[in-house]
Design an enzyme around this catalytic site. Structure first.
Site, mmCIF file in Angstrom:
data_model
loop_
_atom_site.group_PDB
_atom_site.id
_atom_site.type_symbol
_atom_site.label_atom_id
_atom_site.label_comp_id
_atom_site.label_asym_id
_atom_site.label_seq_id
_atom_site.Cartn_x
_atom_site.Cartn_y
_atom_site.Cartn_z
ATOM 1 C CB THR A 38 -0.885 -0.079 1.221
ATOM 2 O OG1 THR A 38 -1.365 1.203 1.411
ATOM 3 C CG2 THR A 38 -0.163 -0.161 2.515
ATOM 4 C CG ASP A 39 -1.262 4.949 -1.065
ATOM 5 O OD1 ASP A 39 -1.712 4.117 -0.121
ATOM 6 O OD2 ASP A 39 -1.789 5.877 -1.560
ATOM 7 C CD GLU A 40 -3.329 3.554 4.620
ATOM 8 O OE1 GLU A 40 -3.060 3.454 5.689
ATOM 9 O OE2 GLU A 40 -4.445 3.326 4.107
ATOM 10 C CE1 TYR B 15 -3.366 -2.663 5.770
ATOM 11 C CE2 TYR B 15 -3.239 -0.477 5.155
ATOM 12 C CZ TYR B 15 -3.188 -1.680 4.813
ATOM 13 O OH TYR B 15 -3.283 -1.803 3.352
ATOM 14 C CE LYS C 210 0.031 -4.518 3.153
ATOM 15 N NZ LYS C 210 -0.342 -5.872 2.386
#
Ligand code: NAD
Ligand code: DAU
Length: 348
Positions: A131-133, A156, A160
């Protein structure tokens, strides 16, 4: 026939990826491994369940011996790893479950692949979907590139980020042939209604408040899920080993503007007078550690692999709304039972 493992294929993005691979690659046998958590749903892939090149396996990636046995039994040549705990708000409530699935689960898959492929890595590929997060939050300007430093802010995104680091480390240390992608916010059919767009569609249908966190001026970059599945197909087959690719929609929206657009389209679809659904907008307490803005620079995957989104946001949103309106059974099924407890706790 190559045996390919896809994890998390009963979830939102995974179901689109499984469908695409089963339908487009008759020379692959696709094994869909999923624990069927609250987010996993066999209804998402019902249309392909009887295909001869498809097998569903119920199981938990956290279970190390089960994963080792599975790899030994099916001799996978490729892995597309999507299984994860994926909702930021749930990670704030229960971070450890995110560490278990997203970090330990990924480690189990990495170890199993490394063991199975140690004598011959030729033609093997471990694809980690991220993810870009992991990049944290942008200010008003700039875009995330593949070289942006990791700076995760939620449990989260920290889990990741950790799994991404382990994937890279296995590439460097053991020569594991991996590819990794970091994608922006997806939307589309089969999206679980805890996430912004499907939650708000469901609440508009049911005339329930639309809980906008904080002032609503948070920005996300939205991509239609089928365009993500196309990108995943391309990277799996044509991406370079040990490379990362960012995937995004070139499509930034402030939450409040997106919600207003959603209300407008829903009014039209439901035959309500203009402005009716937007009366449901309710500003609520902000998400702790809420990232202000995500936006992806997807020029690497565009120039190197020729990928770009095929669907405009207006088209994608309309297709999505139409899908939810004609799949109310799906929506009612996933919002029965446990969902009510989650909803009550989250939105009081
Ligand atoms: P999802 O929550 O809809 O689906 C996750 C799936 O994983 C479910 O089917 C669930 O049953 C399964 N799963 C969870 N824990 C498991 C375990 N321990 N063992 C086996 N299966 C397990 O998630 P999604 O939105 O489809 O996201 C898929 C992947 O893409 C995730 O890795 C996520 O981080 C990443 N991603 C998502 C987005 C997005 O906008 N949704 C964007 C970028 C990246
Ligand atoms: O950027 C990719 C990520 O996008 C994925 O890695 C995650 O798995 C996925 O869940 C998504 O994370 P977000 O936190 O951005 O998505 P969510 O739909 O939860 O929220 C989108 C924005 O809307 C965010 O700014 C928070 C806000 N929001 C969300 C909900 C659920 C609200 O204002 N109200 C809500 O009720």
């Amino acid at each position: 026939m190559k045996n390919i493992l896809i994890t998390g294929g009963a979830g939102f993005i995974g179901s689109h990826v499984v469908r695409r691979f089963v339908q487009n690659y008759p020379n692959y046998h696709i094994y869909n491994l999923d624990a069927l958590t609250y987010a996993g749903n066999l209804e998402n892939i019902k249309d392909i369940e009887n295909e001869s090149n498809y097998t569903f396996v119920k199981g938990d990636i956290v279970d190390e011996s089960f994963i080792n046995e599975l790899f030994a039994k099916y001799n996978f040549e490729g892995v597309l790893h999507l299984a994860a705990e994926s909702h930021v708000d749930r990670s704030i409530e229960d971070p450890l479950s995110f560490v278990k699935t997203n970090v330990i689960g990924t480690m189990n898959l990495l170890n199993a692949a490394r063991k199975l492929w140690k004598d011959n890595m030729e033609g093997k590929r471990f694809y980690h979907i991220s993810t870009d997060e992991v990049y944290g939050s942008l200010g008003a300007e700039g875009l995330f590139t593949e070289t942006t430093s990791y700076d995760p802010n939620s449990p989260y995104s920290a889990s990741k980020a950790s799994s991404d680091h382990f994937v890279r480390a296995y590439g460097e240390t053991y020569g594991l042939p991996y590819v990794l992608t970091n994608c922006s916010n997806n939307y589309g059919p089969f999206h679980f209604p805890e996430k912004l767009i499907p939650l708000f569609i469901n609440n508009i249908i049911n005339n329930k408040p639309l809980p906008v966190y904080g002032d609503g001026n948070y920005t996300r970059d939205w991509l239609f899920v089928k365009d993500h599945a196309i990108a995943i197909d391309l990277v799996f087959h044509e991406g370079k080993n040990h490379e990362t690719y960012n995937i995004g929609g070139f499509n930034e929206w402030k939450n409040i503007d997106l919600v207003k657009l959603l209300c407008k389209v829903m009014d039209e679809k439901l035959g309500r007078s203009e402005g009716e659904s937007s009366k449901l907008i309710t500003y609520v307490k902000d998400r702790p550690g809420h990232d202000l803005r995500y936006a992806i620079d997807a020029s690497k995957i565009n120039t190197e692999l020729g990928w770009k989104p095929t669907v405009t946001f207006e088209e994608g949103l309309e297709q999505t709304i139409d899908w939810y309106l004609s799949n109310t059974d799906w929506l009612n099924n996933v919002t029965s039972g446990e969902y009510a407890n989650y909803y009550k706790k989250q939105y009081n």
